[in-house]
Structure formats: C-alpha cells, structure tokens
Design a protein around this motif. Structure first.
Motif, PDB file in Angstrom:
ATOM      1  N   ASP A 401       0.843  -1.199   0.000  1.00 31.26           N
ATOM      2  CA  ASP A 401       0.000   0.000   0.000  1.00 31.26           C
ATOM      3  C   ASP A 401       0.879   1.250   0.000  1.00 31.26           C
ATOM      4  OD1 ASP A 401      -2.196   1.610   0.023  1.00 31.26           O
ATOM      5  OD2 ASP A 401      -2.787   1.179   2.096  1.00 31.26           O
ATOM      6  N   LEU A 402       1.656   1.447  -1.066  1.00 31.97           N
ATOM      7  CA  LEU A 402       2.651   2.515  -1.068  1.00 31.97           C
ATOM      8  C   LEU A 402       2.064   3.902  -1.210  1.00 31.97           C
ATOM      9  CD1 LEU A 402       4.307  -0.161  -2.053  1.00 31.97           C
ATOM     10  CD2 LEU A 402       6.055   1.517  -2.528  1.00 31.97           C
ATOM     11  N   GLY A 403       0.803   4.015  -1.561  1.00 29.57           N
ATOM     12  CA  GLY A 403       0.175   5.326  -1.641  1.00 29.57           C
ATOM     13  C   GLY A 403      -0.391   5.806  -0.327  1.00 29.57           C
ATOM     14  N   ALA A 404      -0.372   4.956   0.689  1.00 26.93           N
ATOM     15  CA  ALA A 404      -0.960   5.303   1.983  1.00 26.93           C
ATOM     16  C   ALA A 404       0.003   6.147   2.811  1.00 26.93           C
ATOM     17  CB  ALA A 404      -1.338   4.033   2.746  1.00 26.93           C
ATOM     18  N   ALA A 405      -0.560   6.871   3.771  1.00 26.61           N
ATOM     19  CA  ALA A 405       0.266   7.635   4.707  1.00 26.61           C
ATOM     20  C   ALA A 405       1.016   6.656   5.603  1.00 26.61           C
ATOM     21  CB  ALA A 405      -0.609   8.561   5.533  1.00 26.61           C
ATOM     22  N   PRO A 406       2.313   6.777   5.698  1.00 31.02           N
ATOM     23  CA  PRO A 406       3.079   5.807   6.499  1.00 31.02           C
ATOM     24  C   PRO A 406       3.086   6.155   7.974  1.00 31.02           C
ATOM     25  CG  PRO A 406       4.569   7.328   5.400  1.00 31.02           C
ATOM     26  CD  PRO A 406       3.189   7.712   4.976  1.00 31.02           C
ATOM     27  N   GLU A 407       3.534   5.207   8.770  1.00 28.23           N
ATOM     28  CA  GLU A 407       3.876   5.469  10.157  1.00 28.23           C
ATOM     29  C   GLU A 407       5.384   5.351  10.285  1.00 28.23           C
ATOM     30  OE1 GLU A 407       1.861   2.743  12.682  1.00 28.23           O
ATOM     31  OE2 GLU A 407       2.559   0.948  11.656  1.00 28.23           O
ATOM     32  N   TYR A 408       5.941   6.018  11.289  1.00 27.87           N
ATOM     33  CA  TYR A 408       7.376   6.238  11.349  1.00 27.87           C
ATOM     34  C   TYR A 408       7.979   5.629  12.607  1.00 27.87           C
ATOM     35  CZ  TYR A 408       5.861   9.655   7.913  1.00 27.87           C
ATOM     36  OH  TYR A 408       5.284  10.247   6.827  1.00 27.87           O
ATOM     37  N   TRP A 409       9.183   5.109  12.456  1.00 26.78           N
ATOM     38  CA  TRP A 409       9.909   4.542  13.597  1.00 26.78           C
ATOM     39  C   TRP A 409      10.339   5.678  14.522  1.00 26.78           C
ATOM     40  CZ3 TRP A 409      10.568   0.002  15.785  1.00 26.78           C
ATOM     41  CH2 TRP A 409      11.610  -0.181  16.696  1.00 26.78           C
ATOM     42  N   SER A 410      10.022   5.515  15.819  1.00 25.55           N
ATOM     43  CA  SER A 410      10.329   6.556  16.791  1.00 25.55           C
ATOM     44  C   SER A 410      10.635   5.910  18.131  1.00 25.55           C
ATOM     45  CB  SER A 410       9.147   7.526  16.932  1.00 25.55           C
ATOM     46  OG  SER A 410       9.405   8.483  17.944  1.00 25.55           O
ATOM     47  N   ASN A 411      11.917   5.805  18.437  1.00 30.81           N
ATOM     48  CA  ASN A 411      12.340   5.305  19.754  1.00 30.81           C
ATOM     49  C   ASN A 411      11.666   3.987  20.125  1.00 30.81           C
ATOM     50  OD1 ASN A 411      14.080   7.531  20.299  1.00 30.81           O
ATOM     51  ND2 ASN A 411      12.281   8.765  20.868  1.00 30.81           N
ATOM     52  N   ALA A 421       9.834  11.117  14.226  1.00 31.26           N
ATOM     53  CA  ALA A 421      10.689  10.026  13.744  1.00 31.26           C
ATOM     54  C   ALA A 421      12.104  10.165  14.288  1.00 31.26           C
ATOM     55  CB  ALA A 421      10.709  10.020  12.221  1.00 31.26           C
ATOM     56  N   THR A 422      12.699   9.024  14.605  1.00 25.52           N
ATOM     57  CA  THR A 422      14.091   8.979  15.054  1.00 25.52           C
ATOM     58  C   THR A 422      14.858   8.026  14.149  1.00 25.52           C
ATOM     59  OG1 THR A 422      13.579   7.234  16.647  1.00 25.52           O
ATOM     60  CG2 THR A 422      13.530   9.502  17.450  1.00 25.52           C
ATOM     61  N   PRO A 423      16.144   8.258  13.927  1.00 23.74           N
ATOM     62  CA  PRO A 423      16.898   7.420  12.984  1.00 23.74           C
ATOM     63  C   PRO A 423      17.141   6.020  13.520  1.00 23.74           C
ATOM     64  CG  PRO A 423      18.354   8.985  14.053  1.00 23.74           C
ATOM     65  CD  PRO A 423      16.967   9.352  14.477  1.00 23.74           C
ATOM     66  N   ILE A 424      17.214   5.066  12.602  1.00 27.72           N
ATOM     67  CA  ILE A 424      17.593   3.702  12.974  1.00 27.72           C
ATOM     68  C   ILE A 424      19.105   3.521  12.896  1.00 27.72           C
ATOM     69  CG2 ILE A 424      15.389   2.733  12.237  1.00 27.72           C
ATOM     70  CD1 ILE A 424      16.875   1.735   9.689  1.00 27.72           C
ATOM     71  N   SER A 425      19.779   4.486  12.246  1.00 29.62           N
ATOM     72  CA  SER A 425      21.228   4.408  12.097  1.00 29.62           C
ATOM     73  C   SER A 425      21.775   5.814  11.888  1.00 29.62           C
ATOM     74  CB  SER A 425      21.601   3.516  10.911  1.00 29.62           C
ATOM     75  OG  SER A 425      22.999   3.548  10.651  1.00 29.62           O
ATOM     76  N   GLN A 426      22.912   6.074  12.509  1.00 32.17           N
ATOM     77  CA  GLN A 426      23.636   7.316  12.267  1.00 32.17           C
ATOM     78  C   GLN A 426      25.121   7.010  12.349  1.00 32.17           C
ATOM     79  OE1 GLN A 426      22.968  10.592  14.970  1.00 32.17           O
ATOM     80  NE2 GLN A 426      24.089  12.028  13.686  1.00 32.17           N
ATOM     81  N   ARG A 427      25.832   7.198  11.259  1.00 35.64           N
ATOM     82  CA  ARG A 427      27.252   6.872  11.235  1.00 35.64           C
ATOM     83  C   ARG A 427      27.937   7.596  10.069  1.00 35.64           C
ATOM     84  NH1 ARG A 427      26.973   0.511   9.151  1.00 35.64           N
ATOM     85  NH2 ARG A 427      25.620   0.912   7.358  1.00 35.64           N
TER      86      ARG A 427
END
Length: 648
Positions: A401-411, A421-427
């Motif tokens: 369902d790529l046209g739908a509003a997504p939900e975001y990873w957050s802590n 939203a918070t990052p899953i990786s930072q490097r």
C-alpha cells in the motif's frame, strides 16, 4: 530550401534575376535548371538512402517549465584525439561511416563549462574512521568544477542543434517503438546473472549507452527486471569515443529478461530523452532520479526524487551543485511499463526522502529515509559534519500500500507523526547511503561508506529493518582495475542471489570527470562483484524469571502413653511413650527463559526420630489373702486395656 530533409516535403524556391544582355538569357536558363535538378537529386538521395528509419515518440510531460536554458561555450570544447588515445582499452579503430548513406543524426553534447586545473593530480581518498568524532581527511581540494575534489559528477548543459554528420545507426534494425511509446533497443545478452557475467557485460558500452551510473533494479515478475540508471550518455552512431560526442539523458532504463537486455527511453534515436520526464520542465535545471520501488499485483510502484540545480558549483570537497526538492510516486504496468500515475508521494518531503530504498517482509512494506543531500555547502561545508545524509530513517505501510500515509519509527515504537521520527542508524561523516534488501528471511544492506567521499564498503545484516544492524564485512572498495584517477559510490545489491552469494554493484567515475572520464567513457560504468550472505545474530530476547512460593509443611505426631496399674503386691507399669515429629520442608524455585527452560527443585526433608520413654514402677504392699496380677501391653497408637482376674 525550406522543410526537414527527412520529412519528404521539400520546397525549392528559385529567384531568377533578369540577365544583363539578351544574348546571355539561354545560358542562364540552362544553368538554373541544372542547379535545381542537382539540388533535388541530393535531397531525395539523402532521404531515401538504404535503411532509413526515423523513430520518434511522444514524451508524456504534462507541463512546461519556463526555467531559462543554460547555454554553453563551444570554444571550451576539448580537442578530440584518436580513438586509441582516448581509450587505451581499444585495440582497433572503427573507421567513420560514409556520410552519403546517412539517415540518423547524432547530436553532439558540448562538455560543461569547467575550469579544470591542468596541473592537478588524482590522490586516493584517505580511509574513514567511522568511530572518530573528528571529520575524516577531506578529498583533495578542487575547484568545484568536476576537478579532483573526489565528488566530480558533471552534468552537461543543454545541447545545441547537432552539426554532426549523419550516419546509419548500427541499432536501427534492433530498435522499435513499444506500445507504451518507449524507444526500445535490443542491446544483447550477458553470459549470465552472476557478478562476473554482469561485470563483463557492463564494462563495455551497452549498445548505444556508453556511460551511466546509480543503477537501481526492480523485480517485475518471473525473470524480468527493470534497471534504471541516472545520468546516461547515448550514442546511436556507434562511433563516439568521447562523452561529448553523445546525447545526454538524466535517466534511462533497461529491461532484463533472463540475461538479455533492452534499452528504454523516450524521444527518438536521433534525439533521445529521459525514460521518466516526471512533471516536465527544463531538464538542465530540473530533473528526476530513481529511488526505491517494488512490484505488487502486476504494478511497479517507484519513488522518484525531483532534483534542482543550484546556482553555483560547490568548491573543493563541498559536494555537488544540486539537491532534491520533492518526492514523487510513479506507478507503471509491470508488463508494458506504461506509466499509470505520477503523483506526489504521501510524504513528499525530502528531509528525508522516504522511499530512498524500499522492500517488504510478509506484513509491511518499509520505506527507508535519507536526505540524499550531496551539496554539503548547503550544510556549512564538508568540515561541518556529520551531515544530514549520515542519518537513516524508517517508515512503513501495509504490504503493497505505497500510496498510503506511512507510520514512522520513533524510539522503539511507531507513530503517525513524521516529526517524531528517530533514525535507525547514524554513522560516518558525509553520508550513510544504506541500500537494504529483505532476502532469505533476513535483512541485508550494502553501504558505500561516505559515498563519493569514502573508499570502503560495508555489509550489514539484521533480523528486523529497524535493527540492530550488525556489520559482517568492512573492506576497501577500489574502482575497476584499481585506477587511481577513479572513485566509487552507490553500492547496491541485486535482488537475487548467485550461487548463494550476494551480487553487489558499485558506480564508477573519474575524480576529475571532465578531464579523465569525458575522453574515456569506460571510466563511467558500474562494476559488479560477489560476497557471502551472512545470517544475523539471534534476536536479543527479554529474560523472564518465575519464582514459586515456598511451602513448609510441619507434621507432628504425638502418641500418648497409657498407664496400667496392677493391684498386686508387686505392680509393674510399663509406660512406653513415643513421640514422632517428622518435619518435611519443600522449597521449589523455577526460572523459565523463552529460549530455554531451567527448573531447579530443592527439597529439604527433616525427620525427627520418635522419642520413646519406658517407665516401670514396682510397688510392694503388705501380703493379703488375695492376689491381683495386672499385665498391660500397649502399643503406642492403641487404646489402653486392663484385665483384672476375679478373686477367689
């Protein structure tokens, strides 16, 4: 003479001037007629010479961009040496085709207006220590013009009308117009789909495509895959040995069927244009580059980044003069590639681009997010890192369902609010361009450390797309042949395994594209290699401890002594007293873990031996005529019994 020489509608306009003297009129008339006939013969001969094939399509651009055209200075065009001097890999020189049989015009793109330093030398980029808090050593300083800044990737200015001679295209008979309006050219087959077979196929020109980068591959179903490249140089004459002798398009496509490939683009073979024009506009100032995508139910859903050129070229190591401004979602028929929709993505922002990479597990489709910011001058310059591109974010929608509003990873949880939203990786320092895939029930990602600015490749694995990601391979990544004038970027995984191994691709270019790749197109082609697929570590589960209550049972048994008195002269009383106090204490502790169960049982039994007391009493009384004898035997738990015999 007016009209297109190839349209079959030629108009010859002849203006006759009265002669000076009557005696010259017949001669003038004859000369005029002969000149007219000669002109018609030349024009008709050019239009009907063997193998004429003019292919044109309609570019589906719904709007027109009024952005001004960027012009170029023809005086800055480089001198074109011989073919062998341009490309040392060539061993033979192809003679030019006679122009008398020409039917296909080859447009010449002038190289961009640059200011290369002729005294500069390429220096390999220093390795990056991702654990360091200090910025890595920047690439050698350049002029921001495609020089030795380590991030060169020139974009040509608009081409003028071609003045190149007309030639017959070697691919004219292999080219057709598809039902969706694309120019499709059969460009041959690789020896297979392994890394070595693909590397051999793409190291040379692929039909008219003589240089390209940023390869993205999308499964269409069965053995069909769609490849989308970014900036591509096309030469339908077959004679170009210089990128400046070709036509430039911001994106092109190839359809892979098994191990065979067909080139796709819009326009015509005389004037090819991009596969995807997006929302239209001036392609010099505004264009579209491919991001992630996936096929569901016969439709390919694909994200595109709208790019806009900045009004300046960053200097030295500060990056490239363009940046993304909007994210779009395109939908194509997986069979014909007909474009069904082109619309702003549900999250059309670019900080980050959700859809930078896309893949799905059994329940969700995941949109990885990265800013794709390559103009570091917009963020204070290379030294002002770590930059925004070092962050990787994650969103998800229901599978397909790529046209739908997504939900975001957050802590460690999910939220509908993108601001949370918070990052899953930072490097790294400049960018962290992870390209994840879901393969064989696990996640795996290829990352070119710091993109243009680095020289390492990292392979990471995970059980879940949000991580934790574990690095299982960290190696140097040299360009094809170890050429010190070149660099590498955009490490990308093919969506299949070969012999159980990953097939990894990486883009190549020259550090000074104008100086070193422009005259040597082979330096601007991707390379392929393989590496092992490693399983991620087991998931870290929570530890659960269950402690049962401790129960103590105390059982006391008391046996009362019985007393019997004999009325005899001599009385003997035995009082066996037995006290048994068996005490049993049982303590059981059970600890249960999800992955394994450990049960510890501790039983303590305490037995107090019975206490037995025997008391005998003897009494002597005066003799009597009667004698009574009493005998008492009492077991500890029985009643007391007394027997008295009758007197005489």
């Amino acid at each position: 003479m007016a009209g297109d020489p190839d349209d079959g509608q030629h108009i010859l306009q002849v203006e006759l001037t009265p002669p000076a003297t009557p005696s010259s009129r017949p001669l003038v008339s004859i000369l005029v007629v002969l000149a007219a006939l000669a002109t018609l013969l030349v024009v008709n001969g050019r239009s009907s010479a063997g193998g004429e094939r003019t292919l044109r399509t309609t570019d589906p651009s719904p709007s027109v961009d009024a952005s001004p055209l960027v012009t170029f200075d023809p005086s800055r065009s480089p001198t074109i040496p011989s073919a062998t001097a341009l490309d040392p890999m060539r061993t033979t020189v192809v003679p030019p085709v006679a122009t008398s049989t020409s039917t296909t015009a080859v447009a010449v793109v002038s190289p961009p207006v640059l200011s290369p330093d002729p005294t500069a030398t390429a220096v390999p980029v220093a390795p990056v220590d991702s654990a360091s808090t200090m910025p890595p050593a920047p690439p050698p300083a350049g002029a921001g013009d495609g020089g030795d800044g380590g991030v060169s990737r020139s974009i040509p200015d608009a081409a003028s009308v071609s003045t190149a001679p007309l030639v017959v295209s070697p691919w004219a008979d292999k080219t057709a117009i598809t039902s969706a309006g694309y120019v499709a050219t059969d460009v041959g087959c690789a020896a297979g789909t392994s890394a070595s077979a693909l590397d051999a196929f793409f190291r040379d020109r692929v039909g008219p495509a003589i240089g390209f980068d940023y390869q993205h591959v999308y499964a269409l179903g069965g053995k069909r895959y769609l490849w989308i490249f970014q900036d591509t140089f096309l030469d339908y004459s077959g004679a170009a040995t210089n990128l400046g002798q070709s036509v430039f398009a911001h994106n092109t496509a190839m359809v892979q069927d098994g191990a065979c490939f067909t080139l796709y683009h819009r326009g015509s073979i005389t004037a090819p244009t991009s596969f995807e024009a997006g929302s239209g506009g001036n392609p010099v100032a505004k264009w579209f580059w491919p991001m992630g995508g996936q096929t569901f139910d016969g439709r390919l859903y694909m994200f595109w980044a709208q790019m806009e050129r900045d009004g300046y070229d960053p200097k030295g190591a500060d990056g490239l003069g363009w940046h993304p401004v909007r994210t779009w979602l395109a939908i194509y028929d997986a069979g014909s590639l007909k474009r069904l929709a082109f619309q702003p993505a549900a999250n059309a922002g670019t900080y980050p681009i959700y859809g930078y990479a896309v893949d799905s597990d059994d329940s969700y489709t995941y949109l990885f997010g990265n800013t794709f910011e390559q103009n570091l001058q917009r963020e204070g310059g290379y030294a002002n890192g770590p930059h925004s591109g070092t962050l990787m974010f994650l969103a998800r929608v229901a599978r397909g369902d790529l046209g739908a509003a997504p939900e975001y990873w957050s802590n460690d949880t999910w939220t509908p609010d993108a601001a949370q939203a918070t990052p899953i990786s930072q490097r790294y320092w400049a960018e962290n361009p992870m390209q994840p895939r879901y393969m064989n029930g696990q996640w795996v990602a290829a990352t070119k450390v710091d993109g243009y600015w680095g020289d390492e490749l990292v392979i990471d694995v995970a059980n879940d797309p949000w991580g934790p990601w574990t690095t299982v391979e960290d190696r140097g990544l040299a360009p094809r042949g170890g050429d010190p004038s070149m660099n590498t970027y955009h490490a990308y995984l093919m969506p299949w395994l070969s012999g159980g191994s990953l097939v990894v691709s990486a883009s190549n270019n020259a550090r000074n594209m104008y100086r070193d790749a422009w005259p040597n197109p082979y330096r601007y082609r991707p390379m392929f290699f393989s590496t092992g697929l490693v399983a991620p570590p087991p998931r870290e589960e929570e530890t659960t401890t269950t402690i049962e209550e401790t129960t103590t049972s105390l059982e006391t048994t008391t046996t009362a002594a019985s007393t019997t008195t004999s009325e005899a002269a001599t009385s003997t009383t035995s009082v066996p007293t037995t006290t048994a106090v068996p005490t049993t204490t049982t303590s059981t502790t059970t600890t249960t873990l999800p992955s394994s169960t450990t049960t510890t049982t501790t039983t303590t039994t305490t037995t107090v031996p019975p206490s037995t007391s025997s008391t005998t009493t003897t009494t002597t009384e005066p003799p009597d005529d009667s004698t009574t004898t009493t005998s008492t035997t009492l077991p500890p738990d029985e009643e007391s019994t007394t027997t008295v015999p009758p007197g005489p």
